[in-house]
Design a protein around this motif. Structure first.
Motif, mmCIF file in Angstrom:
data_model
loop_
_atom_site.group_PDB
_atom_site.id
_atom_site.type_symbol
_atom_site.label_atom_id
_atom_site.label_comp_id
_atom_site.label_asym_id
_atom_site.label_seq_id
_atom_site.Cartn_x
_atom_site.Cartn_y
_atom_site.Cartn_z
ATOM 1 N N ALA A 1 0.857 -1.256 -0.126
ATOM 2 C CA ALA A 1 0.119 0.089 0.001
ATOM 3 C C ALA A 1 0.729 1.205 0.071
ATOM 4 C CB ALA A 1 -0.899 -0.015 1.104
ATOM 5 N N MET A 2 2.113 1.287 0.904
ATOM 6 C CA MET A 2 3.020 2.590 0.779
ATOM 7 C C MET A 2 3.585 2.526 -0.458
ATOM 8 S SD MET A 2 5.086 1.487 4.145
ATOM 9 C CE MET A 2 5.760 2.951 4.656
ATOM 10 N N VAL A 3 4.015 1.493 -1.145
ATOM 11 C CA VAL A 3 4.801 1.792 -2.228
ATOM 12 C C VAL A 3 3.783 2.083 -3.360
ATOM 13 C CG1 VAL A 3 5.757 0.378 -3.823
ATOM 14 C CG2 VAL A 3 6.604 0.330 -1.483
ATOM 15 N N LEU A 4 2.831 1.389 -3.440
ATOM 16 C CA LEU A 4 1.856 1.785 -4.642
ATOM 17 C C LEU A 4 1.500 3.445 -4.488
ATOM 18 C CD1 LEU A 4 0.487 0.952 -7.271
ATOM 19 C CD2 LEU A 4 -1.537 0.293 -5.654
ATOM 20 N N ALA A 5 0.858 3.696 -3.390
ATOM 21 C CA ALA A 5 0.441 5.032 -3.114
ATOM 22 C C ALA A 5 1.546 6.148 -3.389
ATOM 23 C CB ALA A 5 -0.182 5.254 -1.755
ATOM 24 N N GLY A 6 2.744 5.851 -2.812
ATOM 25 C CA GLY A 6 3.797 6.552 -3.082
ATOM 26 C C GLY A 6 4.204 6.671 -4.512
ATOM 27 N N TRP A 7 4.274 5.738 -5.372
ATOM 28 C CA TRP A 7 4.490 5.794 -6.590
ATOM 29 C C TRP A 7 3.684 6.417 -7.524
ATOM 30 C CZ3 TRP A 7 2.114 3.018 -10.774
ATOM 31 C CH2 TRP A 7 3.130 2.987 -12.083
ATOM 32 N N LEU A 8 2.127 6.107 -7.150
ATOM 33 C CA LEU A 8 1.318 7.041 -7.815
ATOM 34 C C LEU A 8 1.501 8.478 -7.448
ATOM 35 C CD1 LEU A 8 -1.943 4.443 -7.153
ATOM 36 C CD2 LEU A 8 -1.011 5.031 -9.433
ATOM 37 N N ALA B 1 -6.523 6.057 -1.804
ATOM 38 C CA ALA B 1 -7.621 5.213 -2.226
ATOM 39 C C ALA B 1 -7.615 4.067 -3.140
ATOM 40 C CB ALA B 1 -8.707 6.199 -2.519
ATOM 41 N N ILE B 2 -6.719 4.267 -4.094
ATOM 42 C CA ILE B 2 -6.305 3.214 -4.867
ATOM 43 C C ILE B 2 -5.436 2.333 -4.375
ATOM 44 C CG2 ILE B 2 -5.027 2.815 -7.206
ATOM 45 C CD1 ILE B 2 -5.809 5.712 -8.109
ATOM 46 N N ALA B 3 -4.649 2.510 -3.660
ATOM 47 C CA ALA B 3 -3.530 1.716 -3.054
ATOM 48 C C ALA B 3 -4.562 0.828 -1.955
ATOM 49 C CB ALA B 3 -2.710 2.400 -2.216
ATOM 50 N N ILE B 4 -5.309 1.476 -1.334
ATOM 51 C CA ILE B 4 -6.398 0.540 -0.425
ATOM 52 C C ILE B 4 -7.006 -0.407 -1.234
ATOM 53 C CG2 ILE B 4 -8.109 0.689 1.593
ATOM 54 C CD1 ILE B 4 -6.869 3.180 2.310
ATOM 55 N N SER C 1 -7.157 -7.646 4.767
ATOM 56 C CA SER C 1 -6.239 -7.023 3.783
ATOM 57 C C SER C 1 -6.538 -5.522 3.633
ATOM 58 C CB SER C 1 -6.240 -7.636 2.200
ATOM 59 O OG SER C 1 -5.803 -8.933 2.572
ATOM 60 N N THR C 2 -7.748 -5.238 3.639
ATOM 61 C CA THR C 2 -8.211 -3.638 3.495
ATOM 62 C C THR C 2 -7.645 -2.965 4.770
ATOM 63 O OG1 THR C 2 -10.026 -4.408 2.418
ATOM 64 C CG2 THR C 2 -10.104 -2.226 3.003
ATOM 65 N N LEU C 3 -7.649 -3.457 5.907
ATOM 66 C CA LEU C 3 -7.121 -2.709 6.892
ATOM 67 C C LEU C 3 -5.531 -2.749 6.844
ATOM 68 C CD1 LEU C 3 -9.587 -3.842 9.947
ATOM 69 C CD2 LEU C 3 -9.185 -1.701 9.116
ATOM 70 N N SER C 4 -5.032 -3.739 6.478
ATOM 71 C CA SER C 4 -3.690 -3.535 6.190
ATOM 72 C C SER C 4 -3.266 -2.524 5.216
ATOM 73 C CB SER C 4 -2.943 -5.005 5.626
ATOM 74 O OG SER C 4 -3.313 -5.979 6.692
ATOM 75 N N GLY C 5 -3.892 -2.258 4.351
ATOM 76 C CA GLY C 5 -3.689 -1.404 3.321
ATOM 77 C C GLY C 5 -3.716 -0.069 3.995
ATOM 78 N N PHE C 6 -5.024 0.302 4.678
ATOM 79 C CA PHE C 6 -5.323 1.259 5.624
ATOM 80 C C PHE C 6 -3.916 1.775 6.270
ATOM 81 C CE2 PHE C 6 -7.335 3.579 9.089
ATOM 82 C CZ PHE C 6 -7.696 4.633 8.569
ATOM 83 N N ALA C 7 -3.568 0.619 6.983
ATOM 84 C CA ALA C 7 -2.346 0.941 7.774
ATOM 85 C C ALA C 7 -1.065 1.435 7.324
ATOM 86 C CB ALA C 7 -1.996 -0.392 8.787
ATOM 87 N N GLY C 8 -0.897 0.940 5.918
ATOM 88 C CA GLY C 8 0.287 1.001 5.086
ATOM 89 C C GLY C 8 0.184 2.709 4.746
ATOM 90 N N ILE C 9 -1.190 3.337 4.654
ATOM 91 C CA ILE C 9 -1.284 4.509 4.080
ATOM 92 C C ILE C 9 -0.695 5.370 5.197
ATOM 93 C CG2 ILE C 9 -2.677 6.272 3.300
ATOM 94 C CD1 ILE C 9 -2.134 4.303 1.049
#
Lengths: 339, 514, 336
Positions: C96-103, C115-118, C239-247
């Motif tokens: 999630a971190m990497v995808l959001a950061g890259w975007l 939002a996309i990453a989550i 997985s969604t909560l993990s993505g949220f945590a990543g953000i």
């Protein structure tokens, strides 16, 4: 092969500084301002705190601290985990130390904690890895460009400036990245007949390095040399080379007891080891100085800009070349006896 | 009859904390007899058997084996002394062969480095020669439950035992298999082996056992030769009161409504059953008889949308309905009570209250989807009281209840959605006499109140005693219907096992019906 | 489960004691009570042992150390209750971190990027849920595979290098670095998530079905519950909560590391299990799991403040996990 060659590429400013300290420190310790108040504490904070690299660094720090009557604490996290290192760093702040000598695992996540530490009155100096965007006062390390240049010249010289070489990487740790990129750049510019045939990220993991080097040797039977920016991967690489009975020169930076044995046995050609003792010693001095900015009024604009007058952006602690001949002097166990 | 006593239990007591499970119990076992043990669940039978098998240690009292005092400290030691115990629950390793299961203890104790499979299979085959033709090389998981039970018995037979304890071994067996087992028991007894036989079925006790001992509340009540006692006496001693009617009264003539609740037409599932058509009338209890594996449960599960790919039509109260999954069925008011209570009937670790509400937890929730704990408890309390559930706190896990009360919780779960039709698969398996007759009474009351009741049972006396009408299923087909005067074991067995042979002998209706 | 509320006095009750005494006994026997007691004892002991322990700075550091991971603990606990397990959480956080950061670095608005990453993490959960419920594979193996796949995706996106994100707008960084009064915003998010999910897990019918499914999947199916759907959704939620945590991590660190969160799954599972979740499913509470995380964090902090050798710290933490689980096992055995 080579006699001891200790490259003391210390920045001139630091040499001056340490000389002046040595003069003041010994004779007039009692009245010297280069001494701690009772209870004044400094902390060294690292990640993977069980790694042998930190031991001589902390010894250097302790030697300086004892000379100046300061308390020191070794701290950090045993894990390779940024959240845990930040937590340990923030907990260090609860002890209200005068300064922290910090090895930040990652640069950017430490910006906010470092800045908050400085705001709350604890100064921060980084060593061996940096957080350049933060307000840390100084950064002490070995000159990675010089290490890369030395390694490139050594390898090219042994192969008569013509042949195939490979590198292993640990992407993400700044000093390791620099050692690799600078090495490749220097090769390309100065030895055009040296050809890069392999570049694998093995992240300080000896078993990953073993697998990577095994396949490299199979794919490139004429591979002449490998440059590795750290010791963990070197342990795996040397095992792969020995198993394949290949004639490949291995050089790496840093040292562990295992690679030291391989140097003694001739399996590893040389290791370039940052001068850990001085890294800790001078790192401590730099932290102490950063915590006592009133001691100097330098000829610059620090009053106008609010910079710490003690701040030196980069301090080079130098590196040593470890060979078969001098390897005995780098026995950690022997060094630690009685300490 | 030889009067030589092999096992003498004197003044055995056992307490768990404050609870006294056995109170100075005396018991003796003669050489070569089949000795039945009767008593409700919790009467102390299992505790006593566990003491004999060395699983539990008595608090006080003595055990004499062949006249010598012994201390039995573990099941392994019990085995050495020649005591074999076939537990009611099957404890086999499903992924290894029958032969390996039978000789597990021996293999474990053996010092041989390699397995001699040939020898194992050979010896297993000899054991099965007297039991039933099971291939010793097959994996246990591929066997039916009843065959697994036979493997358990075979396992005990291979031990060179002088005392064999069988805990409700016929619960999962068909009539035929049970008859085979009794024949084996008799030949073992003739060879001088003493058998302790735990059973809830009066017929079995009176047909096959020599003596019977009755336990109640941790006390030994009576021991008698079977010929000197009547089923009524046994039941009276078991429950400590007179159960005047073991089964509730049947439907009266005037109660027959002829009103069809559920009509099933040409129900077919490719591999399990074909052309099943029947009706359930309001006010009656319908029975499903048949051998294990004939497809009785499968039909009920198919109707409720629990499994299978069904073709056919279904009318509920005159309206055609379609059931795609169990949720549809629940919404229509058709529920299924599973035969495997612990496996898929209840949630052992969850509280009584949340078990009862499981079928439609929305009923005890607010419209925001939040569970109202007090309403949930109230529901469980009301239904529990209606079923005379003996329980602790409603927040306690169901595992704290006895088998009969667990079954009542499962039944309360069914009733929580006010169903129109209930399919009950083996509703009284592993339930003691008292609770059993209570459950039967409850079912009769439900039927009176217009709920369609379908009982699937392997226990013929139960079907005959409770049901108004019984459909017999054989190999996926309804082979016949019996009611009124034709509602006898002979008729049912004949329809169930057919093959043109005589109805099975040996069922002299010695059950406890007055 | 269903420990909420004071039990009413049951009539016809032979086993349990009645009234207030019963309530006290029951609260005392709850897992959470035991954990709170242990944590309190540690607090009192530590406040004598170290003058720094009860300082605001240390408290803040301790809570910050597990707050974001605590959100992952919530998802993991729910999945464990349903009978599943997810080894991929650490990789998914990093993903999630990497995808959001890259975007974000490619020009996407950081909120949209997040939002996309989550959503992408939710898709990973769906893929895992599909493998488990439709193909019939085991959660352990499926999530092990996705742990490696997601980690690989992180390395692929970043080419192995951390992404520097100090150009994130300050209002976005506020999520991870800002404070409301003296309270860091991260802690506010954490507390809200924990209270919301703890309440829902105790009270809502939807989450009750998670308990039914985990306690006995077959019995749940025989109660008309669509168990596969429950398992699928629990997997997606984790997985969604993990993505949220990543953000949140991304906002806190101002960077995205492809190697972040390695080994996180073990911490998270340890916290949930210490808090009373069973690996067999059917039991567990959010409060308990978070208390498990608090206990681990307090222990770590105490060891650091007491200058216990770093070489000992892992041994001590592992022993605590073992002791907690053994103690629970012992209690259960005595109950039965």
């Amino acid at each position: 092969m080579n006699p001891l060659r200790l490259n003391t590429l210390l920045a001139s400013s630091v040499v001056t500084l340490s000389l002046s300290l040595a003069g003041l420190g010994s004779a007039e310790a009692a009245e010297s301002k280069f001494a701690c108040e009772p209870g004044e504490t400094y902390i060294m904070n690292v990640m993977v705190s069980g790694h042998p690299y930190w031991v001589p660094v902390y010894q250097g720090m302790k030697q300086a601290a004892e000379a100046m009557g300061c308390d020191v604490i070794f701290s950090g996290t045993p894990d390779y985990d940024i959240t845990k290192q930040i937590a340990s760093f923030e907990q260090d702040l609860a002890k209200k130390p005068a300064g922290i000598l910090l090895h930040p695992m990652n640069a950017d996540p430490f910006i906010e904690p470092i800045n908050r530490a400085i705001e709350s009155g604890t100064t921060v100096v980084t060593f061996a890895a940096d957080s350049p965007q933060s307000n840390r006062v100084s950064y002490i390390t070995s000159d990675n460009l010089a290490e890369a240049k030395y390694a490139a010249e050594e390898i090219a010289g042994l192969l008569n400036e013509k042949g195939e070489y490979a590198v292993l990487e640990n992407p993400g740790q700044s000093n390791h990245d620099l050692r690799v990129t600078a090495f490749i750049d220097y090769m390309e510019q100065n030895f055009p007949d040296m050809k890069l045939v392999g570049r694998q990220a093995t992240n300080q993991d000896s078993s990953k390095a073993y697998t990577a080097v095994s396949s490299m040797i199979q794919a490139n039977p004429n591979l002449g040399a490998i440059w590795i920016p750290e010791a963990g991967s070197a342990e795996g690489a040397v095992a792969a080379v020995l198993e394949a009975k290949a004639d490949v020169i291995i050089m790496h930076a840093d040292v562990t007891p295992a690679t030291l044995e391989h140097i003694k046995a001739g399996n590893i050609h040389k290791a370039l080891n940052p001068n850990q003792g001085m890294q800790g010693y001078m790192g401590f001095v730099a932290t102490f100085m950063a915590a006592h900015p009133a001691l100097i009024d330098p000829f610059n604009d620090y009053k106008r800009t609010g910079f710490n007058p003690m701040g030196i952006a980069f301090i080079d602690n130098g590196f040593a070349v470890i060979t078969k001949d001098n390897a005995d002097d780098f026995e950690l166990g022997k060094y630690m006896e009685g300490r | 009859m030889p009067a030589e006593t092999i096992l003498q239990i004197s003044k055995i007591s056992k307490s768990f904390g404050a609870i006294q499970a056995l109170k100075a119990v005396d018991f003796n076992l003669r050489k070569g007899e089949i000795h039945a043990l009767a008593g409700e669940n919790g009467a102390g039978k299992s505790t006593l058997m566990n003491i004999i098998d060395g699983i539990l240690q008595p608090t006080s009292g003595t055990i004499h084996l062949n006249g010598q005092e012994v201390k039995i400290t573990s099941p392994a030691q019990a085995q050495k002394l020649g005591i074999g115990f076939v537990h009611q629950e099957i404890a086999l390793c499903p992924d290894i062969s029958v032969a390996e299961n039978i000789f597990m203890a021996e293999t474990n104790a053996s010092s041989a480095r390699l397995m001699n499979y040939q020898d194992l299979y050979e010896r297993a085959r000899t054991v099965f020669a007297q039991l039933s033709p099971i291939d010793p090389g097959i994996l246990v998981r591929e066997l039916s439950i009843s065959n697994q039970q036979l493997v358990e018995i075979a396992k005990a037979l291979t031990l060179d035992c002088q005392i064999l304890i069988l805990d409700e071994p016929t619960a999962a067996l068909t009539e035929k298999e049970a008859q085979v087992l009794f024949a084996i028991m008799k030949s073992l007894a003739a060879r001088g082996i003493s058998i302790i036989y735990i059973s809830h079925r009066m017929v079995e006790i009176f047909d096959h056992c020599d003596r019977v001992s009755v336990f109640r509340d941790g006390q030994h009540i009576i021991t008698s030769e079977v010929q000197d006692i009547t089923p009524d006496d046994i039941v009276k001693n078991m429950v400590g009161r007179v159960i005047d009617k073991l089964y509730p009264p049947k439907q009266e003539q005037h109660e027959k409504t002829g009103e069809t609740l559920l009509k099933v037409c040409n129900y077919t599932e490719k591999s399990r059953f074909r052309n099943i058509s029947f009706e359930i009338f309001k006010g009656e209890i319908l029975g499903f008889a048949g051998l294990i594996g004939a497809g009785r449960s499968e039909i009920a599960k198919g109707i409720c949308g629990l499994e299978g790919n069904i073709e056919g039509e279904l009318w509920l109260r005159g309206k055609p309905v379609s059931v795609k999954n169990y949720q549809d069925s629940i919404n229509l008011g058709m529920v299924y009570l599973s035969e495997d209570r612990k496996g898929d009937g209840i949630f052992l670790d969850l509280s009584i209250a949340s078990n009862v509400s499981a079928l439609c937890v929305e009923q005890v929730a607010t419209r925001w989807g939040l569970i109202d704990a007090s309403r949930e408890r109230e529901q469980a309390r009301d239904l529990g009281d209606r079923l005379n559930l003996k329980r602790g706190h409603l927040d306690q896990p169901v595992s704290s209840l006895s088998g009969g009360n667990q079954q009542k919780v499962a039944l309360a779960k069914m009733l929580s959605v006010s169903p129109r039709v209930i399919f009950l698969d083996e509703p009284t398996r592993g339930v003691d006499v008292g609770a059993k007759s209570e459950i039967h009474g409850i079912l009769r009351n439900l039927a009176r109140n217009g709920v369609g009741i379908v009982i699937i049972s392997s226990e013929l006396p139960e079907l005959i005693g409770v049901c108004d009408r019984v459909l017999v299923v054989r190999e996926g087909l309804i082979s016949g219907e019996v009611s009124g005067d034709t509602l006898t074991e002979e008729h049912i067995m004949h329809l169930a096992s057919i093959t043109g042979s005589e109805p099975m002998k040996g069922h002299d209706m010695q059950d406890a019906r007055p | 489960m269903s420990n909420a509320g004071i039990p009413v006095n049951e009539d016809g009750n032979k086993i349990a004691k009645t009234g207030i005494l019963a309530a006290v006994m029951r609260i005392a026997s709850m897992r959470e009570t035991g954990l709170i007691a242990i944590i309190l004892i540690l607090f009192i002991a530590m406040s004598f042992a170290s003058p720094y322990f009860l300082t605001w700075v240390n408290m803040r550091a301790m809570v910050m150390a597990f707050a974001v991971e605590g959100i992952v603990v919530v998802g993991m606990t729910i999945l464990l209750i349903s009978g599943g397990i997810d080894l991929s959480v650490g990789s998914v956080v990093s993903f999630a971190m990497v995808l959001a950061g890259w975007l974000f670095l490619s020009g996407t608005d950081p909120w949209v990027a997040s939002a996309i990453a989550i959503a992408a993490c939710a898709c990973i959960g769906m893929a895992m849920g599909f493998c488990v419920t439709k193909i019939g594979l085991h959660h352990f193996i499926v999530s092990l595979a996705f742990m490696v796949i997601a980690r690989g995706a992180c390395l692929l996106i970043t080419q192995g290098r951390p992404i520097g994100l100090y150009t994130l707008p300050p209002e976005f960084k506020f999520i991870g670095q800002g404070s409301i009064g003296p309270i860091p915003f991260v802690i506010v998010i954490f507390v809200v998530v924990v209270i919301a999910f703890d309440f829902m897990l105790r009270r809502s019918t939807v989450f009750r079905k998670v308990f039914y499914t985990g306690s006995n999947e077959k019995a749940a199916a025989y109660s008309g519950i669509r168990t596969k759907k429950v398992i699928f959704l629990s997997t997606v939620l984790c997985s969604t909560l993990s993505g949220f945590a990543g953000i949140i991590y991304m906002a806190r660190f101002g960077s995205a590391q492809p190697t972040f969160g390695i080994g996180m799954e073990l911490n998270v599972i340890a916290a949930a299990v210490i808090g009373g979740a069973s690996l067999k499913g059917g039991s567990g509470t959010i409060l308990g799991a978070i208390l498990g995380a608090v206990l681990l964090s307090v222990v770590s902090s105490s060891l650091a403040l007491l200058d216990v050798s770093v070489y000992w710290q892992d041994i001590i933490r592992g022993s605590i996990l073992l002791a907690a689980v053994s103690f629970d096992h012992y209690l259960n055995k005595n109950k039965a």
